[in-house]
Write a protein that holds these residues in place. Structure first.
Motif, short mmCIF file in Angstrom:
data_model
loop_
_atom_site.label_atom_id
_atom_site.label_comp_id
_atom_site.label_asym_id
_atom_site.label_seq_id
_atom_site.Cartn_x
_atom_site.Cartn_y
_atom_site.Cartn_z
N ASP A 28 137.85 120.74 12.50
CA ASP A 28 136.47 120.50 12.10
C ASP A 28 136.11 119.05 12.41
OD1 ASP A 28 134.23 119.82 10.24
OD2 ASP A 28 134.58 121.85 9.51
N ALA A 29 134.86 118.82 12.82
CA ALA A 29 134.42 117.45 13.11
C ALA A 29 134.54 116.54 11.90
CB ALA A 29 132.99 117.46 13.61
N TYR A 30 134.51 117.13 10.70
CA TYR A 30 134.62 116.34 9.48
C TYR A 30 136.07 116.11 9.06
CZ TYR A 30 129.69 117.69 8.83
OH TYR A 30 128.35 117.90 8.99
N ALA A 31 137.00 116.87 9.64
CA ALA A 31 138.42 116.75 9.26
C ALA A 31 139.26 117.10 10.48
CB ALA A 31 138.74 117.67 8.09
N ALA A 69 146.16 112.13 13.46
CA ALA A 69 146.54 111.00 12.61
C ALA A 69 145.58 109.83 12.81
CB ALA A 69 147.97 110.57 12.95
N ASP A 70 145.59 108.92 11.85
CA ASP A 70 144.76 107.72 11.94
C ASP A 70 145.10 106.93 13.21
OD1 ASP A 70 144.02 108.55 9.45
OD2 ASP A 70 144.74 106.77 8.38
N GLY A 71 144.06 106.48 13.93
CA GLY A 71 144.26 105.63 15.09
C GLY A 71 145.07 106.22 16.21
N GLY A 109 125.27 118.75 9.54
CA GLY A 109 124.37 118.32 8.49
C GLY A 109 124.62 116.91 8.02
N ASP A 110 125.81 116.37 8.32
CA ASP A 110 126.17 115.02 7.85
C ASP A 110 126.82 114.25 9.00
OD1 ASP A 110 126.92 112.76 6.50
OD2 ASP A 110 127.98 113.80 4.87
N PRO A 111 126.03 113.79 9.97
CA PRO A 111 126.61 113.11 11.14
C PRO A 111 127.35 111.83 10.78
CG PRO A 111 124.23 112.87 11.10
CD PRO A 111 124.56 113.87 10.06
N ALA A 112 126.92 111.11 9.74
CA ALA A 112 127.62 109.88 9.35
C ALA A 112 129.06 110.19 8.93
CB ALA A 112 126.86 109.19 8.22
N ARG A 113 129.24 111.31 8.27
CA ARG A 113 130.59 111.71 7.86
C ARG A 113 131.44 112.01 9.10
NH1 ARG A 113 131.75 117.35 4.77
NH2 ARG A 113 134.05 117.30 4.79
N ALA A 114 130.87 112.67 10.09
CA ALA A 114 131.61 112.96 11.32
C ALA A 114 131.96 111.68 12.06
CB ALA A 114 130.79 113.89 12.21
N LEU A 115 131.06 110.70 12.06
CA LEU A 115 131.36 109.43 12.73
C LEU A 115 132.43 108.64 11.98
CD1 LEU A 115 127.83 108.28 13.91
CD2 LEU A 115 129.68 109.27 15.27
N ALA A 116 132.44 108.76 10.67
CA ALA A 116 133.51 108.12 9.89
C ALA A 116 134.86 108.74 10.26
CB ALA A 116 133.24 108.27 8.40
N GLU A 117 134.88 110.03 10.50
CA GLU A 117 136.10 110.70 10.91
C GLU A 117 136.49 110.27 12.33
OE1 GLU A 117 139.29 113.66 10.48
OE2 GLU A 117 138.25 112.10 9.34
N ALA A 118 135.48 110.08 13.19
CA ALA A 118 135.77 109.58 14.54
C ALA A 118 136.42 108.20 14.47
CB ALA A 118 134.49 109.53 15.36
N ARG A 134 138.15 107.03 12.08
CA ARG A 134 139.50 107.16 11.52
C ARG A 134 140.53 107.47 12.60
NH1 ARG A 134 143.12 110.87 10.30
NH2 ARG A 134 141.80 112.66 10.86
N VAL A 135 140.20 108.40 13.50
CA VAL A 135 141.20 108.82 14.48
C VAL A 135 141.26 107.91 15.70
CG1 VAL A 135 140.98 111.22 13.72
CG2 VAL A 135 139.65 110.44 15.71
N LEU A 136 140.22 107.11 15.93
CA LEU A 136 140.20 106.23 17.09
C LEU A 136 141.07 105.00 16.87
CD1 LEU A 136 136.47 106.30 18.25
CD2 LEU A 136 138.46 106.79 19.70
N ALA A 137 141.78 104.62 17.92
CA ALA A 137 142.53 103.36 17.91
C ALA A 137 141.54 102.19 17.93
CB ALA A 137 143.45 103.30 19.12
N PRO A 138 141.99 100.97 17.57
CA PRO A 138 141.07 99.82 17.48
C PRO A 138 140.20 99.59 18.70
CG PRO A 138 143.16 99.27 16.48
CD PRO A 138 143.33 100.63 17.09
N GLU A 139 140.70 99.80 19.90
CA GLU A 139 139.90 99.59 21.11
C GLU A 139 139.42 100.91 21.71
OE1 GLU A 139 138.88 96.61 22.09
OE2 GLU A 139 139.94 95.85 20.32
#
Length: 251
Positions: free
Chosen positions: A91-94, A98-100, A115-124, A126-131
């Motif tokens: 799911d885009a929300y979960a 793993a982190d990074g 319905g909650d794009p900000a939540r999906a971007l927060a999840e993005a 979470r999984v993205l590395a710093p760069e």
């Protein structure tokens, strides 16, 4: 995010296959790969991967690709067609990551259904590395252009279809939302996809049917509108323009 039923999946797969093979769609996917800037040692997640075409194209250049989708039948199709990437239910929300753990995040025609794009971007984030890099592709469903003898009816049909989605105007809001969510170097590119032959008629028929089902347009007027569009296609006068935005950013 609701799980699609069997009939919905079959219809969606047919539409995706028709669209994905057009030169316009091929060009969009190519540009998205450029914006991701993924190297052969990177991992990329394709959220809402569908039948896996984009995931396979990215994997062909070397990166490890994880395609994520809610629809198990879509995932089965992706695995049958494209043995290279890894496909997971998620799911885009979960996301099942793993982190990074990824250097690239891609989502095409997904955020209008959230319905909650900000939540999906927060999840993005979470999984993205710093760069890491993020690329979103999507059409503005409320800005479809269809040439017609009845522009008022056309606006009603397009607006009714758009209003049935959680976020039909998602692409126009994403630049601000990404900045608010902490992403950096946010950039936006636009493309207009043009259709002038009968390949787009199933989409137009779907718009009209949805407007009738929503009670926005009488059935006889919708049928006349579809008939006009068929006539235009037969006479070589059909014109449909769909605005797409590619929004990219750094983690």
């Amino acid at each position: 995010m609701p799980t699609p039923d069997l009939a919905d999946t079959d219809r969606l797969l047919a539409r995706l296959d028709r669209f994905d093979l057009t030169p316009e769609a091929t060009g969009l996917r190519s540009r998205a790969r450029e914006l991701l800037r993924a190297g052969p040692d990177d991992t990329v997640v394709d959220v809402g991967c569908g039948a896996g075409r984009a995931a396979a194209e990215i994997a062909a250049a070397g990166p490890h690709v994880v395609g994520v989708d809610l629809d198990e039948r879509m995932l089965d199709t992706a695995r049958e067609r494209h043995p290279g990437p890894e496909f997971r239910h998620g799911d885009a929300y979960a996301l099942p990551l793993a982190d990074g753990s990824v250097q690239g995040y891609r989502a095409e025609k997904v955020f209008h259904s959230l319905g909650d794009p900000a939540r999906a971007l927060a999840e993005a984030r979470r999984v993205l590395a710093p760069e890491g890099r993020l690329v979103l592709l999507g059409q503005d469903w409320d800005a479809y252009m269809v040439d017609s003898a009845d522009p008022v009816l056309t606006r009603a049909i397009v607006a009714s279809y758009a209003d049935g989605m959680p976020d039909p105007r998602a692409p126009r809001r994403q630049r601000a939302l990404l900045m608010e969510s902490g992403f950096r170097r946010v950039e936006v590119e636009g493309r207009v996809l043009l259709f002038t032959d009968a390949e787009v008629l199933p989409m137009l028929t779907g718009l009209a049917s949805a407007a009738v089902a929503a009670g926005a347009v009488p059935a006889e007027r919708a049928a006349a509108w579809v008939g006009e569009q068929r006539g235009r296609a037969e006479e070589g006068r059909l014109f449909v323009a769909i605005p797409f935005l590619l929004v990219s950013a750094g983690r």
